[in-house]
Design an enzyme around this catalytic site. Structure first.
Site, PDB file in Angstrom:
ATOM      1  CD1 TRP A  72       5.828   6.439 -88.387  1.00 36.90           C
ATOM      2  CD2 TRP A  72       3.936   6.937 -87.276  1.00 36.90           C
ATOM      3  NE1 TRP A  72       4.805   6.501 -89.295  1.00 36.90           N
ATOM      4  CE2 TRP A  72       3.643   6.799 -88.641  1.00 36.90           C
ATOM      5  CE3 TRP A  72       2.900   7.238 -86.385  1.00 36.90           C
ATOM      6  CZ2 TRP A  72       2.340   6.964 -89.136  1.00 36.90           C
ATOM      7  CZ3 TRP A  72       1.611   7.394 -86.879  1.00 36.90           C
ATOM      8  CH2 TRP A  72       1.340   7.261 -88.233  1.00 36.90           C
ATOM      9  CG  HIS A 130      10.399  12.245 -74.206  1.00 32.86           C
ATOM     10  ND1 HIS A 130       9.505  12.148 -75.250  1.00 32.86           N
ATOM     11  CD2 HIS A 130      11.089  11.071 -74.205  1.00 32.86           C
ATOM     12  CE1 HIS A 130       9.653  10.969 -75.846  1.00 32.86           C
ATOM     13  NE2 HIS A 130      10.625  10.296 -75.242  1.00 32.86           N
TER      14      HIS A 130
END
Ligand code: A3P
Length: 320
Positions: A72, A130
Site C-alpha cells: 500500500w 525489509h
C-alpha cells in the site's frame, strides 16, 4: 553500530554452518544473523545489498517488517512523488513500480534500477527494504537519504503472515495457527523478531525525525488523506493547498484504497512474482483492514501476544 560481517567462504558463498538455524514452515528454514532471522536467499541478497547499494541523498527508502502495509505504502509513495499516478497504479502492481532492494534489485535473477519506474529516475528514486535498521543502518547513514517506516498491530501482522506464507509457490505446506503464533512470539519470522525490527526504526525516528518518518498502518487507515499530506511534506513535495492539488490528493487516496487496488487486473494476477520471491502477485491483497486478528486468535493467544508487546515496547514511548 556496524553489523558484524556475514560469514562468506572463499567461493563467495555464505557459510551457514556458523549461524543458528530454526525451522520456519515446511522445508523452509531461517538462519539467525545479527540477532535477526532470515531465509537463506534473503540473507544472500542482504549481503549484496550491504556491499553494493549506495543510496543517493535523494533516495526514499520504504522500510517495513513483512505484512505491515508495504504494498500500500509503495503505491502511495510512488503516487505522492510522481503526482497523479493513477495510470501507473491502475496498470502496474506496486511491487513492479517500487522494487524491494533484497528481493528485486539484489540477489538471484534481479532487475536493474532502470527497469522499475520508481527507481528509473535517479533524482527521486523510491526503494523498499525489509532489512532491520540494526542491519542496514550503516548503508542508510552513508548518505542523507529519507526513510519511511511503516508498522502494524502485531496481532494483525501475525494473522496476515499466517495467511500469506502458505500462498508461497515453493513451500506449500499448511501452517497451523498455533505454530504461527509460537513462531511470532519467539521472534522467529523473516526479518524477525518483529519487536526489535520496529524498535530499531522507532528509535532512529526519534533521533532523526527529519530523515526517518514513522507511521502505523492503523494511522494511515484511519485518516489516509491527513497522513498522505504529512508524508508529502516530509518528502519535500507538499501539496500546496490550491484546488487542483486537493483533487490530486483525493485521487491518490482513492486510487490507492484497498477496495480499488485489490480490483486492478495487475494486482489480481496469480502468474507474476516479485523478484526471486515466489508468491503470486495477488497474495499481497487479502482483507486490508484493522483488527482482523479478532476473527482468528483465541483469547489466550491474544493475551500471550499482548503481554509480550507490553514487555518489549515498555519504556520506548511506542505502544500497541
Ligand atoms: P491483510 O493480510 O491483513 O489483508 P505487505 O504489503 O507489507 O505485505 O502487507 C500486506 C497487508 O497489507 C495485507 O493485509 C494486505 O491486504 C494489506 N494491503 C494491501 N494493499 C492495501 C491497501 N491498498 N490498503 C490497505 N491495506 C492493504
Amino acid at each position: 553500530s556496524k553489523p558484524c560481517t556475514i560469514p562468506v567462504m572463499e567461493s563467495g558463498k555464505i557459510d551457514y554452518s556458523f549461524l543458528p538455524k530454526e525451522k520456519f514452515r515446511g522445508d523452509d528454514y531461517l538462519c539467525q544473523w545479527n540477532g535477526f532471522w532470515f531465509r537463506q536467499p534473503f540473507l544472500e541478497a542482504a549481503h549484496q545489498v550491504l556491499n553494493h547499494y549506495k543510496p543517493l541523498p535523494t533516495d526514499t527508502v520504504l522500510a517495513s517488517y513483512p505484512k505491515t502495509g508495504t504494498t500500500w505504502l509503495k503505491a502511495l509513495l510512488y503516487s505522492i512523488i510522481n503526482r497523479s499516478s493513477r495510470d501507473s497504479i491502475l496498470t502496474n502492481h506496486p511491487h513492479m513500480l517500487v522494487p524491494t532492494l533484497e528481493i528485486q534489485l539484489y540477489g538471484p535473477k534481479t532487475g536493474s534500477f532502470d527497469s522499475f519506474a520508481g527507481t528509473a529516475n535517479s533524482s527521486a528514486r523510491i526503494l523498499a527494504t525489509h532489512l532491520p535498521y540494526q542491519v542496514i543502518s550503516g548503508t542508510i547513514n552513508s548518505t542523507d537519504c529519507r526513510v519511511v517506516y511503516i508498522t502494524r498491530n502485531p496481532k494483525d501482522t501475525l494473522v496476515s503472515s499466517w495467511h500469506f506464507y502458505p500462498k508461497s509457490k515453493e513451500v506449500k505446506d499448511p501452517w497451523s495457527l498455533e505454530d504461527a503464533v509460537e513462531k511470532f512470539c519467539n521472534g522467529v519470522g523473516n526479518c524477525g523478531p518483529y519487536y526489535d525490527h520496529v524498535l530499531g526504526y522507532w528509535k532512529e525516528s526519534l533521533e532523526r525525525p527529519h530523515k526517518v518518518f514513522f507511521i502505523t498502518y492503523e494511522e494511515l487507515k484511519s485518516d489516509t488523506k491527513t497522513h498522505v499530506k504529512r508524508l508529502a511534506e516530509f518528502l519535500g513535495c507538499p501539496f500546496d493547498g490550491d484546488g487542483k492539488e486537493e483533487d490530486v490528493l483525493d485521487e491518490i487516496v482513492s486510487s490507492c484504497s484497498f477496495e480499488k487496488m485489490s480490483n486492478y487486473e495487475a494486482n489480481k494476477s496469480d502468474d507474476g512474482h516479485m523478484g526471486w520471491l515466489k508468491f503470486p502477485l495477488s497474495s499481497f491483497f487479502r482483507q486490508g483492514g484493522t483488527g482482523d486478528h479478532k476473527n482468528y486468535l483465541t483469547p489466550e493467544m491474544i493475551n500471550r501476544v499482548d503481554k509480550i508487546t507490553a514487555e518489549k515496547f515498555h519504556g520506548s514511548g511506542f505502544m500497541y
